[in-house]
Design a protein around this motif. Structure first.
Motif, PDB file in Angstrom:
ATOM      1  N   LEU A 107      -5.335  -5.071  -2.424  1.00 30.31           N
ATOM      2  CA  LEU A 107      -4.360  -6.120  -2.731  1.00 30.31           C
ATOM      3  C   LEU A 107      -4.482  -7.288  -1.752  1.00 30.31           C
ATOM      4  N   ALA A 108      -4.705  -6.973  -0.473  1.00 28.93           N
ATOM      5  CA  ALA A 108      -4.874  -8.038   0.516  1.00 28.93           C
ATOM      6  C   ALA A 108      -6.123  -8.863   0.226  1.00 28.93           C
ATOM      7  N   ALA A 109      -7.221  -8.190  -0.108  1.00 33.03           N
ATOM      8  CA  ALA A 109      -8.455  -8.909  -0.423  1.00 33.03           C
ATOM      9  C   ALA A 109      -8.297  -9.742  -1.692  1.00 33.03           C
ATOM     10  N   GLY A 110      -7.664  -9.174  -2.723  1.00 32.80           N
ATOM     11  CA  GLY A 110      -7.460  -9.926  -3.956  1.00 32.80           C
ATOM     12  C   GLY A 110      -6.566 -11.137  -3.762  1.00 32.80           C
ATOM     13  N   GLY A 111      -5.502 -10.969  -2.987  1.00 35.51           N
ATOM     14  CA  GLY A 111      -4.618 -12.101  -2.714  1.00 35.51           C
ATOM     15  C   GLY A 111      -5.308 -13.198  -1.919  1.00 35.51           C
ATOM     16  N   ALA A 112      -6.138 -12.800  -0.945  1.00 37.25           N
ATOM     17  CA  ALA A 112      -6.855 -13.794  -0.153  1.00 37.25           C
ATOM     18  C   ALA A 112      -7.888 -14.537  -0.993  1.00 37.25           C
ATOM     19  N   ILE A 113      -8.580 -13.825  -1.878  1.00 49.46           N
ATOM     20  CA  ILE A 113      -9.572 -14.474  -2.744  1.00 49.46           C
ATOM     21  C   ILE A 113      -8.894 -15.447  -3.699  1.00 49.46           C
ATOM     22  N   THR A 149     -19.944 -21.239  -8.701  1.00 56.60           N
ATOM     23  CA  THR A 149     -20.166 -21.383  -7.260  1.00 56.60           C
ATOM     24  C   THR A 149     -18.847 -21.355  -6.500  1.00 56.60           C
ATOM     25  N   THR A 150     -17.810 -21.982  -7.066  1.00 60.60           N
ATOM     26  CA  THR A 150     -16.496 -21.936  -6.410  1.00 60.60           C
ATOM     27  C   THR A 150     -15.953 -20.502  -6.366  1.00 60.60           C
ATOM     28  N   PHE A 151     -16.248 -19.713  -7.408  1.00 58.59           N
ATOM     29  CA  PHE A 151     -15.858 -18.301  -7.375  1.00 58.59           C
ATOM     30  C   PHE A 151     -16.551 -17.579  -6.213  1.00 58.59           C
ATOM     31  N   LYS A 152     -17.832 -17.865  -6.036  1.00 63.58           N
ATOM     32  CA  LYS A 152     -18.585 -17.218  -4.974  1.00 63.58           C
ATOM     33  C   LYS A 152     -18.055 -17.621  -3.598  1.00 63.58           C
ATOM     34  N   VAL A 153     -17.793 -18.901  -3.426  1.00 65.73           N
ATOM     35  CA  VAL A 153     -17.264 -19.373  -2.142  1.00 65.73           C
ATOM     36  C   VAL A 153     -15.889 -18.783  -1.873  1.00 65.73           C
ATOM     37  N   ALA A 154     -15.032 -18.742  -2.896  1.00 63.62           N
ATOM     38  CA  ALA A 154     -13.694 -18.163  -2.727  1.00 63.62           C
ATOM     39  C   ALA A 154     -13.772 -16.679  -2.406  1.00 63.62           C
ATOM     40  N   GLY A 155     -14.737 -15.980  -3.008  1.00 65.12           N
ATOM     41  CA  GLY A 155     -14.886 -14.550  -2.730  1.00 65.12           C
ATOM     42  C   GLY A 155     -15.274 -14.286  -1.291  1.00 65.12           C
ATOM     43  N   TYR A 156     -16.277 -15.000  -0.801  1.00 60.25           N
ATOM     44  CA  TYR A 156     -16.696 -14.818   0.591  1.00 60.25           C
ATOM     45  C   TYR A 156     -15.568 -15.191   1.557  1.00 60.25           C
ATOM     46  N   ALA A 157     -14.934 -16.335   1.312  1.00 62.94           N
ATOM     47  CA  ALA A 157     -13.868 -16.780   2.218  1.00 62.94           C
ATOM     48  C   ALA A 157     -12.667 -15.839   2.180  1.00 62.94           C
ATOM     49  N   GLY A 158     -12.327 -15.332   0.986  1.00 60.46           N
ATOM     50  CA  GLY A 158     -11.203 -14.398   0.883  1.00 60.46           C
ATOM     51  C   GLY A 158     -11.464 -13.090   1.591  1.00 60.46           C
ATOM     52  N   LEU A 159     -12.690 -12.589   1.495  1.00 58.95           N
ATOM     53  CA  LEU A 159     -13.026 -11.354   2.210  1.00 58.95           C
ATOM     54  C   LEU A 159     -12.961 -11.556   3.720  1.00 58.95           C
ATOM     55  N   VAL A 166      -7.990  -5.210   6.150  1.00 65.39           N
ATOM     56  CA  VAL A 166      -8.820  -4.067   5.738  1.00 65.39           C
ATOM     57  C   VAL A 166      -9.203  -3.220   6.945  1.00 65.39           C
ATOM     58  N   LEU A 167      -9.562  -3.888   8.035  1.00 69.73           N
ATOM     59  CA  LEU A 167      -9.945  -3.154   9.243  1.00 69.73           C
ATOM     60  C   LEU A 167      -8.779  -2.363   9.811  1.00 69.73           C
ATOM     61  N   TYR A 168      -7.592  -2.939   9.757  1.00 68.91           N
ATOM     62  CA  TYR A 168      -6.407  -2.227  10.256  1.00 68.91           C
ATOM     63  C   TYR A 168      -6.133  -0.979   9.429  1.00 68.91           C
ATOM     64  N   GLU A 169      -6.254  -1.070   8.109  1.00 69.42           N
ATOM     65  CA  GLU A 169      -5.993   0.092   7.260  1.00 69.42           C
ATOM     66  C   GLU A 169      -7.013   1.202   7.516  1.00 69.42           C
ATOM     67  N   VAL A 170      -8.262   0.834   7.736  1.00 67.80           N
ATOM     68  CA  VAL A 170      -9.287   1.846   8.027  1.00 67.80           C
ATOM     69  C   VAL A 170      -9.011   2.519   9.367  1.00 67.80           C
ATOM     70  N   VAL A 171      -8.679   1.718  10.370  1.00 69.02           N
ATOM     71  CA  VAL A 171      -8.410   2.265  11.700  1.00 69.02           C
ATOM     72  C   VAL A 171      -7.165   3.148  11.684  1.00 69.02           C
ATOM     73  N   ALA A 172      -6.142   2.716  10.971  1.00 68.86           N
ATOM     74  CA  ALA A 172      -4.898   3.502  10.910  1.00 68.86           C
ATOM     75  C   ALA A 172      -5.116   4.852  10.238  1.00 68.86           C
ATOM     76  N   TRP A 173      -6.044   4.922   9.288  1.00 69.49           N
ATOM     77  CA  TRP A 173      -6.315   6.198   8.637  1.00 69.49           C
ATOM     78  C   TRP A 173      -7.157   7.115   9.514  1.00 69.49           C
ATOM     79  N   VAL A 174      -8.070   6.550  10.298  1.00 76.42           N
ATOM     80  CA  VAL A 174      -8.961   7.352  11.134  1.00 76.42           C
ATOM     81  C   VAL A 174      -8.292   7.735  12.458  1.00 76.42           C
ATOM     82  N   PHE A 175      -7.332   6.955  12.907  1.00 78.11           N
ATOM     83  CA  PHE A 175      -6.768   7.095  14.250  1.00 78.11           C
ATOM     84  C   PHE A 175      -6.243   8.497  14.560  1.00 78.11           C
ATOM     85  N   PRO A 176      -5.485   9.167  13.668  1.00 75.77           N
ATOM     86  CA  PRO A 176      -4.962  10.509  14.030  1.00 75.77           C
ATOM     87  C   PRO A 176      -6.050  11.546  14.281  1.00 75.77           C
ATOM     88  N   GLY A 177      -7.245  11.370  13.740  1.00 72.91           N
ATOM     89  CA  GLY A 177      -8.303  12.353  13.925  1.00 72.91           C
ATOM     90  C   GLY A 177      -9.138  12.147  15.167  1.00 72.91           C
TER      91      GLY A 177
END
Length: 328
Positions: A107-113, A149-159, A166-177
């Motif tokens: 959802l965060a990636a889609g909203g940013a794109i 091309t604008t779709f491509k630019v928006a995709g890269y910039a949104g990611l 995205v990094l926070y969600e990955v870290v939060a899931w791995v952190f307890p282990g």
């Protein structure tokens, strides 16, 4: 067949059962014969089974000296139970948590794109800036080329904008282990990795991309007019930005290898000649252009980042060895 006969048939197994059950290596042949009088036990066979079991128990017993001499890699792969978290969750709860975090990241990636697509024309003008003052004109060579091309630019910039979430969600899931020491090291590694990635983007946009494009424009000056395809131009720029940001992760990889004990700082510094050759080859592969000037501009920072990462590993090693060398 009685139960006694069934046990007496497996004579070698019977002796091992006695030894394991009583936790004693002094069970004699006579005592085994008394426990099962109908068994035709051979004294030599019983002694051999007893010695074999004793040797197996000795090999399986934990060795305090080997525990103390565990390498950093063994400690990473097989951490002590005291360093792990006491909280436990069923496997299905872990999968439910993973699904929720992946949904939040998507959802965060889609909203940013979607947000970047609303400002896609401004992003296009921003990315055209490195060659806008050099007389380069951009063309749309097919219907809908600029739209896609604008779709491509928006995709890269949104990611890129959604990367922290995205990094926070990955870290939060791995952190307890993770172990307690790994949890302390996680925040600096993630923070340093993010800073280096965005520094790579800034370096590529401010220095690498203008230098490479200026080389192409000056090389064609007086022979052909610079009329570039808008789609091919953005493929060149976006690939160069992304590859430079990823190549700036070299120190992070070195720190991870140093913490696990796979490679030491001494070994890193000793391989500097191979690093120079490898950085040149990596720059040739990562950069979409074929000119040696652009490849040199990327190879030199890679070599500097490698030496800086080796210095960081040496600093970490000195901090780890300092408490052990301190007088008690």
């Amino acid at each position: 067949m009685t139960a006694c006969h069934a046990q007496c048939i497996r004579r070698p197994l019977l002796t091992r059962v006695f030894i394991q059950h009583h936790k004693c290596h002094r069970i004699s042949y006579k005592r085994a014969a008394r426990l099962c009088p109908k068994a035709k036990l051979d004294p030599n066979e019983a002694t051999e089974s007893l010695e074999t079991s004793t040797e197996q128990n000795r090999l399986m017993a934990p060795n305090p000296q080997s525990e103390a001499e565990k390498t950093a890699l063994q400690s990473f792969l097989y951490p002590d139970a005291s360093e792990l978290s006491n909280s436990e969750m069923p496997i299905w709860d872990h999968l439910d948590e993973l699904r929720e975090r992946l949904l939040i990241a998507a959802l965060a990636a889609g909203g940013a794109i979607l947000t970047c697509f609303c400002f896609s024309k401004d992003l296009v003008v921003f990315l055209e800036a490195p060659v806008a003052e050099q007389g380069v004109r951009f063309l749309q060579l097919s219907p809908g080329e600029f739209f896609f091309t604008t779709f491509k630019v928006a995709g890269y910039a949104g990611l890129l904008l959604a990367t922290p979430t995205v990094l926070y969600e990955v870290v939060a899931w791995v952190f307890p282990g993770l172990t307690q020491s790994e949890q302390k090291q996680l925040a600096p590694i993630v923070f340093g990795s993010s800073i280096l990635f965005y520094l790579g983007l800034v370096f590529a946009y401010q220095i690498l991309t203008p230098a490479a494009l200026q080389f192409f424009v000056q090389y064609a000056d007086g022979a052909v007019e610079s009329l570039w395809s808008i789609d091919q131009y953005f493929e060149f720029v976006l690939v160069l930005l992304l590859s430079t940001g990823l190549s700036f992760q070299v120190p992070v990889i070195q720190v991870l290898l140093g913490n696990t004990g796979i490679v030491s700082s001494k070994q890193m510094f000793a391989q500097w000649r191979y690093v120079v050759v490898g950085a040149t080859i990596a720059a040739a592969v990562l950069t979409p252009s074929t000119d040696p000037f652009t490849q040199t501009l990327l190879a030199v920072p890679l070599i500097g980042l490698y030496l800086g990462g080796a210095a960081c590993v040496r600093l970490i090693e000195s901090q780890k060895s300092a408490p052990s060398q301190a007088p008690s």
